[in-house]
Design a protein around this motif. Sequence first.
Motif, PDB file in Angstrom:
ATOM      1  N   GLU A  51       4.139 -43.401  22.253  1.00 18.71           N
ATOM      2  CA  GLU A  51       5.084 -42.775  21.323  1.00 18.71           C
ATOM      3  C   GLU A  51       5.469 -41.387  21.824  1.00 18.71           C
ATOM      4  O   GLU A  51       4.622 -40.575  22.180  1.00 18.71           O
ATOM      5  CB  GLU A  51       4.459 -42.675  19.931  1.00 18.71           C
ATOM      6  N   VAL A  52       6.782 -41.132  21.868  1.00 18.90           N
ATOM      7  CA  VAL A  52       7.318 -39.896  22.434  1.00 18.90           C
ATOM      8  C   VAL A  52       8.424 -39.359  21.537  1.00 18.90           C
ATOM      9  O   VAL A  52       9.212 -40.114  20.997  1.00 18.90           O
ATOM     10  CB  VAL A  52       7.932 -40.157  23.840  1.00 18.90           C
ATOM     11  N   GLY A  53       8.500 -38.038  21.423  1.00 16.90           N
ATOM     12  CA  GLY A  53       9.686 -37.403  20.865  1.00 16.90           C
ATOM     13  C   GLY A  53       9.597 -37.042  19.415  1.00 16.90           C
ATOM     14  O   GLY A  53       8.562 -37.153  18.816  1.00 16.90           O
ATOM     15  N   PRO A  54      10.716 -36.569  18.916  1.00 17.65           N
ATOM     16  CA  PRO A  54      12.008 -36.339  19.570  1.00 17.65           C
ATOM     17  C   PRO A  54      11.934 -35.197  20.589  1.00 17.65           C
ATOM     18  O   PRO A  54      11.102 -34.309  20.471  1.00 17.65           O
ATOM     19  CB  PRO A  54      12.959 -36.006  18.420  1.00 17.65           C
ATOM     20  N   LEU A  55      12.846 -35.262  21.561  1.00 16.48           N
ATOM     21  CA  LEU A  55      12.820 -34.321  22.673  1.00 16.48           C
ATOM     22  C   LEU A  55      14.163 -33.645  22.884  1.00 16.48           C
ATOM     23  O   LEU A  55      15.209 -34.197  22.537  1.00 16.48           O
ATOM     24  CB  LEU A  55      12.478 -35.045  23.985  1.00 16.48           C
ATOM     25  N   GLU A  56      14.113 -32.472  23.467  1.00 19.13           N
ATOM     26  CA  GLU A  56      15.283 -31.803  24.025  1.00 19.13           C
ATOM     27  C   GLU A  56      14.974 -31.588  25.502  1.00 19.13           C
ATOM     28  O   GLU A  56      13.940 -31.013  25.840  1.00 19.13           O
ATOM     29  CB  GLU A  56      15.539 -30.453  23.352  1.00 19.13           C
ATOM     30  N   ILE A  57      15.855 -32.087  26.356  1.00 19.06           N
ATOM     31  CA  ILE A  57      15.660 -31.946  27.799  1.00 19.06           C
ATOM     32  C   ILE A  57      16.786 -31.074  28.335  1.00 19.06           C
ATOM     33  O   ILE A  57      17.953 -31.456  28.292  1.00 19.06           O
ATOM     34  CB  ILE A  57      15.659 -33.312  28.498  1.00 19.06           C
ATOM     35  N   GLY A  58      16.450 -29.896  28.820  1.00 19.87           N
ATOM     36  CA  GLY A  58      17.435 -28.974  29.376  1.00 19.87           C
ATOM     37  C   GLY A  58      17.876 -29.441  30.753  1.00 19.87           C
ATOM     38  O   GLY A  58      17.050 -29.876  31.557  1.00 19.87           O
ATOM     39  N   VAL A  68      25.857 -23.975  39.900  1.00 19.60           N
ATOM     40  CA  VAL A  68      25.659 -24.573  38.574  1.00 19.60           C
ATOM     41  C   VAL A  68      27.010 -24.587  37.871  1.00 19.60           C
ATOM     42  O   VAL A  68      27.601 -23.536  37.632  1.00 19.60           O
ATOM     43  CB  VAL A  68      24.623 -23.782  37.744  1.00 19.60           C
ATOM     44  N   VAL A  69      27.520 -25.799  37.563  1.00 19.65           N
ATOM     45  CA  VAL A  69      28.834 -25.933  36.932  1.00 19.65           C
ATOM     46  C   VAL A  69      28.737 -26.196  35.428  1.00 19.65           C
ATOM     47  O   VAL A  69      29.737 -26.081  34.714  1.00 19.65           O
ATOM     48  CB  VAL A  69      29.690 -27.022  37.615  1.00 19.65           C
ATOM     49  N   ALA A  70      27.553 -26.552  34.942  1.00 23.27           N
ATOM     50  CA  ALA A  70      27.372 -26.762  33.500  1.00 23.27           C
ATOM     51  C   ALA A  70      25.886 -26.712  33.173  1.00 23.27           C
ATOM     52  O   ALA A  70      25.036 -27.083  33.989  1.00 23.27           O
ATOM     53  CB  ALA A  70      27.962 -28.087  33.057  1.00 23.27           C
ATOM     54  N   ILE A  71      25.609 -26.225  31.968  1.00 23.83           N
ATOM     55  CA  ILE A  71      24.250 -26.213  31.420  1.00 23.83           C
ATOM     56  C   ILE A  71      24.332 -26.929  30.081  1.00 23.83           C
ATOM     57  O   ILE A  71      25.217 -26.639  29.273  1.00 23.83           O
ATOM     58  CB  ILE A  71      23.730 -24.776  31.238  1.00 23.83           C
ATOM     59  N   ASP A  72      23.416 -27.875  29.847  1.00 25.74           N
ATOM     60  CA  ASP A  72      23.481 -28.661  28.616  1.00 25.74           C
ATOM     61  C   ASP A  72      22.084 -29.129  28.235  1.00 25.74           C
ATOM     62  O   ASP A  72      21.103 -28.801  28.904  1.00 25.74           O
ATOM     63  CB  ASP A  72      24.420 -29.858  28.818  1.00 25.74           C
ATOM     64  N   THR A  73      22.013 -29.910  27.158  1.00 25.70           N
ATOM     65  CA  THR A  73      20.753 -30.442  26.668  1.00 25.70           C
ATOM     66  C   THR A  73      20.912 -31.917  26.351  1.00 25.70           C
ATOM     67  O   THR A  73      21.877 -32.310  25.690  1.00 25.70           O
ATOM     68  CB  THR A  73      20.313 -29.692  25.384  1.00 25.70           C
ATOM     69  N   LEU A  74      19.969 -32.729  26.815  1.00 24.78           N
ATOM     70  CA  LEU A  74      19.883 -34.122  26.401  1.00 24.78           C
ATOM     71  C   LEU A  74      19.023 -34.152  25.143  1.00 24.78           C
ATOM     72  O   LEU A  74      17.888 -33.669  25.157  1.00 24.78           O
ATOM     73  CB  LEU A  74      19.229 -34.980  27.478  1.00 24.78           C
ATOM     74  N   ASN A  75      19.571 -34.673  24.064  1.00 27.95           N
ATOM     75  CA  ASN A  75      18.819 -34.815  22.817  1.00 27.95           C
ATOM     76  C   ASN A  75      18.340 -36.251  22.721  1.00 27.95           C
ATOM     77  O   ASN A  75      19.146 -37.180  22.754  1.00 27.95           O
ATOM     78  CB  ASN A  75      19.693 -34.442  21.627  1.00 27.95           C
ATOM     79  N   VAL A  76      17.031 -36.425  22.600  1.00 30.14           N
ATOM     80  CA  VAL A  76      16.426 -37.753  22.631  1.00 30.14           C
ATOM     81  C   VAL A  76      15.675 -37.982  21.326  1.00 30.14           C
ATOM     82  O   VAL A  76      14.777 -37.214  20.976  1.00 30.14           O
ATOM     83  CB  VAL A  76      15.447 -37.875  23.826  1.00 30.14           C
ATOM     84  N   ASP A  77      16.064 -39.040  20.609  1.00 30.94           N
ATOM     85  CA  ASP A  77      15.352 -39.411  19.386  1.00 30.94           C
ATOM     86  C   ASP A  77      13.968 -39.928  19.734  1.00 30.94           C
ATOM     87  O   ASP A  77      13.715 -40.384  20.857  1.00 30.94           O
ATOM     88  CB  ASP A  77      16.120 -40.495  18.621  1.00 30.94           C
ATOM     89  N   ALA A  78      13.069 -39.906  18.755  1.00 26.32           N
ATOM     90  CA  ALA A  78      11.716 -40.432  18.945  1.00 26.32           C
ATOM     91  C   ALA A  78      11.789 -41.903  19.340  1.00 26.32           C
ATOM     92  O   ALA A  78      12.654 -42.645  18.872  1.00 26.32           O
ATOM     93  CB  ALA A  78      10.904 -40.259  17.672  1.00 26.32           C
ATOM     94  N   PHE A  79      10.890 -42.325  20.225  1.00 20.67           N
ATOM     95  CA  PHE A  79      10.859 -43.711  20.667  1.00 20.67           C
ATOM     96  C   PHE A  79       9.487 -44.035  21.226  1.00 20.67           C
ATOM     97  O   PHE A  79       8.633 -43.164  21.350  1.00 20.67           O
ATOM     98  CB  PHE A  79      11.952 -43.981  21.709  1.00 20.67           C
ATOM     99  N   GLY A  80       9.272 -45.318  21.534  1.00 20.74           N
ATOM    100  CA  GLY A  80       8.041 -45.734  22.185  1.00 20.74           C
ATOM    101  C   GLY A  80       6.912 -46.122  21.255  1.00 20.74           C
ATOM    102  O   GLY A  80       5.797 -46.336  21.711  1.00 20.74           O
ATOM    103  N   ASP A  81       7.186 -46.247  19.949  1.00 19.59           N
ATOM    104  CA  ASP A  81       6.114 -46.599  19.018  1.00 19.59           C
ATOM    105  C   ASP A  81       5.831 -48.101  18.989  1.00 19.59           C
ATOM    106  O   ASP A  81       4.910 -48.552  18.326  1.00 19.59           O
ATOM    107  CB  ASP A  81       6.402 -46.070  17.616  1.00 19.59           C
ATOM    108  N   SER A  82       6.633 -48.888  19.726  1.00 21.61           N
ATOM    109  CA  SER A  82       6.404 -50.330  19.838  1.00 21.61           C
ATOM    110  C   SER A  82       7.072 -50.825  21.114  1.00 21.61           C
ATOM    111  O   SER A  82       7.826 -50.097  21.767  1.00 21.61           O
ATOM    112  CB  SER A  82       6.990 -51.063  18.627  1.00 21.61           C
ATOM    113  N   GLU A  83       6.817 -52.085  21.462  1.00 21.06           N
ATOM    114  CA  GLU A  83       7.445 -52.666  22.635  1.00 21.06           C
ATOM    115  C   GLU A  83       8.965 -52.679  22.493  1.00 21.06           C
ATOM    116  O   GLU A  83       9.699 -52.483  23.453  1.00 21.06           O
ATOM    117  CB  GLU A  83       6.946 -54.097  22.842  1.00 21.06           C
TER     118      GLU A  83
END
Length: 144
Positions: A51-58, A68-83
Amino acid sequence: MMKQPLKVVSMLAGLLFVAPASALEIWHSNTVWANQGMCSATFMLDSGMTEVGPLEIGVELVNAQGVVVAIDTLNVDAFGDSEATRYQTSYLEGEAVCEDDLTVRFTSLTLVSGQNKKTLPLHELQIRAFKPFMLINQQEGKQR
């Protein structure tokens, strides 16, 4: 004695990322034209059944000249609590995503738990090289 379920929930929320260093993998799987000068890059994440997250990945997008042409964030909902939720998808969108020969540099990994944020070591995010299938059209034996 009165139970305190909110305290237990908040304690469990802090344990959402207890994976070994190799459990969380990420790879770039596709980039498409999204219209009006914008592109959308798809990133897949594999929780490794943890089980992972939620995450922010810069992220930083770096062009072929090393700028560097852009700076952003990947927003990741919680996941991995089951197959069924082992994998998660996140998108990076914008004009800079359309540039050729980009490198995506991961700059931060943050666990988000309500209003609280916890910085995680970047080595917990393992980069997987994505190798797509070779696609061909198989022609029929006779011509039409």
